[in-house]
Design an enzyme around this catalytic site. Structure first.
Site, PDB file in Angstrom:
ATOM      1  N   GLY A 178     125.085  67.134  -1.426  1.00 18.82           N
ATOM      2  CA  GLY A 178     126.063  66.068  -1.183  1.00 18.82           C
ATOM      3  C   GLY A 178     125.531  64.666  -1.430  1.00 18.82           C
ATOM      4  CB  SER A 179     122.742  63.180  -3.386  1.00 18.44           C
ATOM      5  OG  SER A 179     122.937  63.675  -4.683  1.00 18.44           O
ATOM      6  CE  LYS A 200     136.117  80.043  -3.322  1.00 18.16           C
ATOM      7  NZ  LYS A 200     137.267  80.172  -4.228  1.00 18.16           N
ATOM      8  CG  ASN A 206     132.916  68.793 -11.863  1.00 13.99           C
ATOM      9  OD1 ASN A 206     132.364  68.724 -10.758  1.00 13.99           O
ATOM     10  ND2 ASN A 206     132.390  69.500 -12.858  1.00 13.99           N
ATOM     11  CG  HIS A 228     128.477  69.361 -16.366  1.00 11.11           C
ATOM     12  ND1 HIS A 228     128.469  70.617 -15.784  1.00 11.11           N
ATOM     13  CD2 HIS A 228     127.642  69.442 -17.437  1.00 11.11           C
ATOM     14  CE1 HIS A 228     127.672  71.414 -16.466  1.00 11.11           C
ATOM     15  NE2 HIS A 228     127.162  70.734 -17.476  1.00 11.11           N
ATOM     16  CG  ASP A 274     131.466  72.260 -17.008  1.00 12.32           C
ATOM     17  OD1 ASP A 274     131.803  71.722 -15.945  1.00 12.32           O
ATOM     18  OD2 ASP A 274     130.530  73.089 -17.084  1.00 12.32           O
ATOM     19  CD  GLU A 288     124.841  64.039 -11.388  1.00 14.73           C
ATOM     20  OE1 GLU A 288     125.535  64.360 -10.419  1.00 14.73           O
ATOM     21  OE2 GLU A 288     124.041  64.822 -11.933  1.00 14.73           O
TER      22      GLU A 288
HETATM   23  C1  GRF Z   1     125.024  67.207  -9.399  1.00 12.56           C
HETATM   24  O1  GRF Z   1     123.973  67.284 -10.288  1.00 12.56           O
HETATM   25  C2  GRF Z   1     126.335  67.318 -10.128  1.00 12.56           C
HETATM   26  O2  GRF Z   1     126.283  66.863 -11.442  1.00 12.56           O
HETATM   27  C3  GRF Z   1     126.599  68.797 -10.128  1.00 12.56           C
HETATM   28  O3  GRF Z   1     126.093  69.267  -8.928  1.00 12.56           O
HETATM   29  C4  GRF Z   1     125.084  68.397  -8.447  1.00 12.56           C
HETATM   30  C5  GRF Z   1     125.471  68.014  -7.073  1.00 12.56           C
HETATM   31  O4  GRF Z   1     124.473  67.281  -6.415  1.00 12.56           O
HETATM   32  N1  GRF Z   1     127.997  69.070 -10.327  1.00 12.56           N
HETATM   33  P1  GRF Z   1     124.755  66.718  -4.965  1.00 12.56           P
HETATM   34  O5  GRF Z   1     125.185  67.887  -4.084  1.00 12.56           O
HETATM   35  O6  GRF Z   1     125.833  65.692  -5.079  1.00 12.56           O
HETATM   36  O7  GRF Z   1     123.446  66.137  -4.499  1.00 12.56           O
END
Ligand code: GRF
Length: 215
Positions: free
Chosen positions: A24-25, A104, A120, A122, A163, A192
């Site tokens: 959940g970062s 999921k 989303n 990715h 995706d 991200e």
């Molecule tokens: C991230 O790398 C995102 O691109 C992918 O899953 C990871 C989630 O990281 N879909 P976090 O749980 O938000 O730390």
């Protein structure tokens, strides 16, 4: 239930639900962006996880955001699971669904109910290194193996093609000879945390001012 207004343009703020299965970062980055006003036109109203141990649930709780763990085992099928999620999201008047490490597959009733309203992120430059089975470290391992000079992250709309939905935003990172899947993952994740809040803010601004819900 009244919606909070965005003081800047007096439009009701959109209610976002974040779905997460892990650390959940990205959720934290989005929470910070809402608190700092980088995302000023939306609130996180609900966090949902399909994993009891997801640290994202703790992050939501610490931030005072409603959160819920919904176990797959309580449902006969993935479609039934998603029908329950839809009812939950409607109850919370959710207008935008943000997937943040949600491991999921989203089934067709959910895709239909929130058509063009599911985002989303990715961890690659889609369309490269996406699709079924391409998640987490598998993506970065494949990128390093391919000897690519660049990778990055992509925010996209979620459709039935994994995706494969419209790309909304991308950010690149350079790959050096010394990079491993782990160092690349860290570099991409850092990007991200900037890209996703910005893309969410832009997307919310582009959404119709009409609320789907009656006040
Ligand atoms: C991230 O790398 C995102 O691109 C992918 O899953 C990871 C989630 O990281 N879909 P976090 O749980 O938000 O730390």
């Amino acid at each position: 239930m009244l919606q909070e207004m965005d003081g800047y343009n007096s439009q009701p703020k959109k209610n976002i639900a974040v779905l997460a299965s892990g650390n959940g970062s990205n959720l934290s980055a989005i929470i910070d962006a809402v608190n700092l006003g980088t995302i000023k036109n939306a609130n996180i109203s609900l966090v949902v996880s399909n994993k009891k141990e997801a640290y994202a649930l703790k992050r939501a709780k610490d931030a005072g955001i409603s959160s819920i763990y919904v176990p797959r085992s309580q449902f006969c099928s993935d479609e039934d699971y998603d029908l329950y999620l839809i009812s939950l999201l409607i109850e919370h008047r959710i207008e935008l669904v943000v997937l943040a490490g949600y491991l999921k597959i989203i089934t067709w009733p959910f895709l239909k109910a929130f058509k063009d309203r599911i985002l989303n992120i990715h961890p690659s430059l889609l369309p490269d290194f996406g699709g079924r089975g391409m998640y987490g470290m598998k993506v970065h391992e494949a990128v390093i193996k391919s000897k690519s000079l660049k990778s990055g992250c992509t925010v996209h709309l979620v459709t039935e093609e994994i995706d494969g939905g419209t790309i909304l935003a991308q950010e690149e990172v350079d790959i050096s000879n010394e990079d491993t899947p782990e160092t690349l993952a860290a570099k991409v994740l850092k990007k991200e945390h900037k890209l996703y809040p910005q893309a969410i803010s832009n997307f919310v601004s582009s959404m119709s001012h009409e609320s789907r819900f009656i006040k």
